[in-house]
Design an enzyme around this catalytic site. Structure first.
Site, short mmCIF file in Angstrom:
data_model
loop_
_atom_site.label_atom_id
_atom_site.label_comp_id
_atom_site.label_asym_id
_atom_site.label_seq_id
_atom_site.Cartn_x
_atom_site.Cartn_y
_atom_site.Cartn_z
N ALA A 109 9.94 -16.65 31.53
CA ALA A 109 11.40 -16.46 31.41
C ALA A 109 11.80 -15.52 32.55
CB ALA A 109 11.73 -15.85 30.05
N ALA A 110 11.93 -16.08 33.75
CA ALA A 110 11.82 -15.24 34.95
C ALA A 110 13.13 -14.80 35.60
CB ALA A 110 10.98 -15.97 36.00
N ALA A 111 14.25 -15.51 35.39
CA ALA A 111 15.47 -15.17 36.14
C ALA A 111 16.06 -13.85 35.65
CB ALA A 111 16.50 -16.28 35.99
N GLY A 113 14.55 -12.46 38.31
CA GLY A 113 13.34 -12.36 39.14
C GLY A 113 12.78 -10.95 39.30
N GLY A 114 13.29 -9.99 38.51
CA GLY A 114 12.80 -8.61 38.65
C GLY A 114 11.29 -8.53 38.42
N GLU A 133 12.33 -20.62 34.96
CA GLU A 133 13.57 -20.29 34.26
C GLU A 133 14.17 -21.57 33.70
OE1 GLU A 133 15.41 -17.66 33.22
OE2 GLU A 133 16.88 -19.15 32.56
N ARG A 138 20.56 -20.19 36.58
CA ARG A 138 19.77 -18.96 36.73
C ARG A 138 18.51 -19.22 37.56
NH1 ARG A 138 20.84 -14.54 33.67
NH2 ARG A 138 18.67 -14.01 33.28
N ASP A 177 9.16 -12.25 29.20
CA ASP A 177 10.19 -11.22 29.03
C ASP A 177 11.31 -11.95 28.28
OD1 ASP A 177 11.54 -8.80 29.43
OD2 ASP A 177 12.47 -9.54 31.28
N CYS A 230 14.08 -6.26 25.65
CA CYS A 230 14.88 -5.05 25.89
C CYS A 230 15.59 -4.69 24.58
CB CYS A 230 15.84 -5.26 27.05
SG CYS A 230 16.95 -6.63 26.83
#
Ligand code: SAM
Length: 458
Positions: A109-111, A113-114, A133, A138, A177, A230
């Site tokens: 779940a990458a966008a 891209g952090g 993503e 995104r 993430d 988060c």
């Protein structure tokens, strides 16, 4: 004080998690402004001119005293750093302190891209990263950030987690993430307070289970699974550890912490042992709310190695022969380790060492980008791509030109600009030594090749 009140059910949940006294400290903290932080791209060194202090758990992360205008900083557009909140950078500490073996990694779940750019830096030339993503728009932003980061070790894909089922046991590390209820964003994004409800938390938890039910199976024997959110609630965090250890064989992993960091360790007792999670509360840590856990697949779990594909066949990609690849590497001054593919006559390069993995992945997933796109070759002349300019591959056969900050901003606005004594032909534009893109001097005019959709508008 934020105008948007905290939901009552959230307040009760946090009071149970923290106790009444500590909850007051938490409340104070989420009404303070968030700190701005950046993570440096070690492959694109530059001189940091802002007042900054080191983030304790990563040598490449810095808190900035003030938030500058990143849009007006050419180094931001060159990919010299990524603007990322500090708690997320803890992944750097996990990778380095556990010395996690490099190899084939997946960020599911990458966008935007952090975390992918962090994994890409850790892998360098010693691995391949799939940054996936599910949401198309995104995935486009993710692709731009991967191109700017420039390491050429990443595939950007646009797939639902379900599409990965043929890749069970394929990855040395899988990071998820997960999309979550966002309680840790209540400071940075007050709208997140409005969207929160008990039902939303339950919905997020069941979506996370669907994702992780797939993700857990993708890790190879001896590999690692990192799960983060988060948010603070146990339903989306500790309950996920219980779910994963019920569904799959995993071993616990504990991370070394310095007490002064303020990160809170929690544990979950399961039939397979005591597992650990790490919570970042904004009143204890200089960062946003975050939760992370890491689990290890036993060495005996099944693994999948890609076989050698004799005749690579793909709907749009063509493999370049070994002989032509050798000639290309020589012509372009590369180090001899490249494997090449073409897509619509444009050349792409990946590290040869990982080509079997790449070919298998390209047959299962919807590729949006991979390696480095070099551009097209027409009548022996290269039409170099913007992606090549921003990559860390050599561009020695081209002239280059260092610009001042105001000239660089004109270039990034895609405006015409006049400079005396520019060499003819393709010229690599640089700011503080970092490439920004191409211009072409035709003699009577200069064309600015900065991509239209990337140009800055202020
Ligand atoms: N890892 C990213 C970073 O560090 O920049 C942030 C990821 S964000 C917390 C979660 C991502 O999951 C979003 O980009 C969202 O589009 C994606 N997502 C939403 N629903 C999903 C699903 N059902 N499966 C997988 N990913 C999903």
């Amino acid at each position: 004080m934020s105008a948007i009140q905290l939901p009552k059910d959230f307040e009760s949940q946090m009071q149970i998690l923290l106790g009444k006294k500590e909850y007051e400290l938490f409340l104070n903290a989420i009404d303070k402004p968030a700190r701005t932080s950046i993570r440096l791209n070690t492959s694109k060194p530059f001189k940091l001119n802002w007042s900054a202090s080191q983030i304790p758990w990563t040598v490449t992360g810095y808190f900035l005293e003030e938030r500058p205008s990143f849009t007006l900083d050419p180094i931001f557009h060159a990919g010299g750093y990524y603007v990322q909140e500090a708690s997320s950078m803890f992944i750097d500490h996990i990778l380095k302190s556990l010395e996690i073996p490099k190899g084939i990694y997946l960020d599911l779940a990458a966008a935007p891209g952090g975390k992918s750019t962090l994994l890409s830096t850790y892998l360098g030339n010693e691995g391949l990263l799939v940054a996936n993503e599910v949401i198309q728009s995104r995935a486009q932003i993710l692709k731009e950030n991967v191109i700017k980061w420039g390491l050429g070790n990443t595939l950007v894909t646009n797939n639902d987690p379900d599409h990965f089922y043929p890749l069970e046991g394929f990855f040395d590390l899988v990071l998820v993430d997960a999309p979550c209820s966002g309680e840790g964003m209540f400071r940075k994004d007050p709208q997140a307070r409005e969207e929160w409800s008990v039902d939303h938390v339950t919905l997020c938890a069941s979506r996370q289970k669907r994702i992780m039910d797939q993700a857990g199976a993708l890790v190879k024997g001896g590999g690692y699974l990192i799960y983060s959110t988060c948010t603070f609630n146990e339903q989306e965090n500790e309950d996920m550890i219980r779910f994963l250890t019920d569904e799959f064989a995993f071993e616990p992993v504990r991370i070394a912490l310095e007490e002064s960091w303020g990160i809170v360790e929690s544990s979950v007792q399961t039939e397979d042992g005591k597992f650990y999670g790490y919570r970042f509360f904004p009143h204890l840590v200089e960062g946003e709310g975050f939760f992370i856990t890491i689990l290890k697949r036993p060495d005996t779990a099944s693994s999948q190695e890609p076989g050698r594909i004799k005749d690579f066949k793909h709907a749009v990609l063509k493999s370049v022969s070994e002989k032509d690849a050798e000639a290309l590497e020589l012509e372009l001054g590369f180090d001899g380790s490249g494997k090449y593919y073409t897509l619509n006559d444009s050349y792409f390069r990946i590290q040869r060492e990982f080509y079997r993995y790449f070919e298998k992945l390209s047959q299962v997933l919807s590729l949006r980008y991979f390696g480095v796109e070099l551009g097209k070759k027409q009548k022996n002349e290269w039409i170099p791509s913007h992606e090549w300019a921003l990559s860390n591959l050599p561009k020695t056969q081209f002239s280059s030109l260092e610009l001042t900050q105001s000239q660089a901003l004109e270039f990034l606005r895609k405006n015409d600009f006049q400079i005396e004594d520019i060499p003819l032909g393709w010229v690599l534009i640089k700011y503080q030594g970092l490439p920004l893109g191409w211009i072409k001097n035709l003699g009577n005019r200069i064309n600015n090749y900065y991509p239209k959709e990337w140009r800055i508008r202020i």
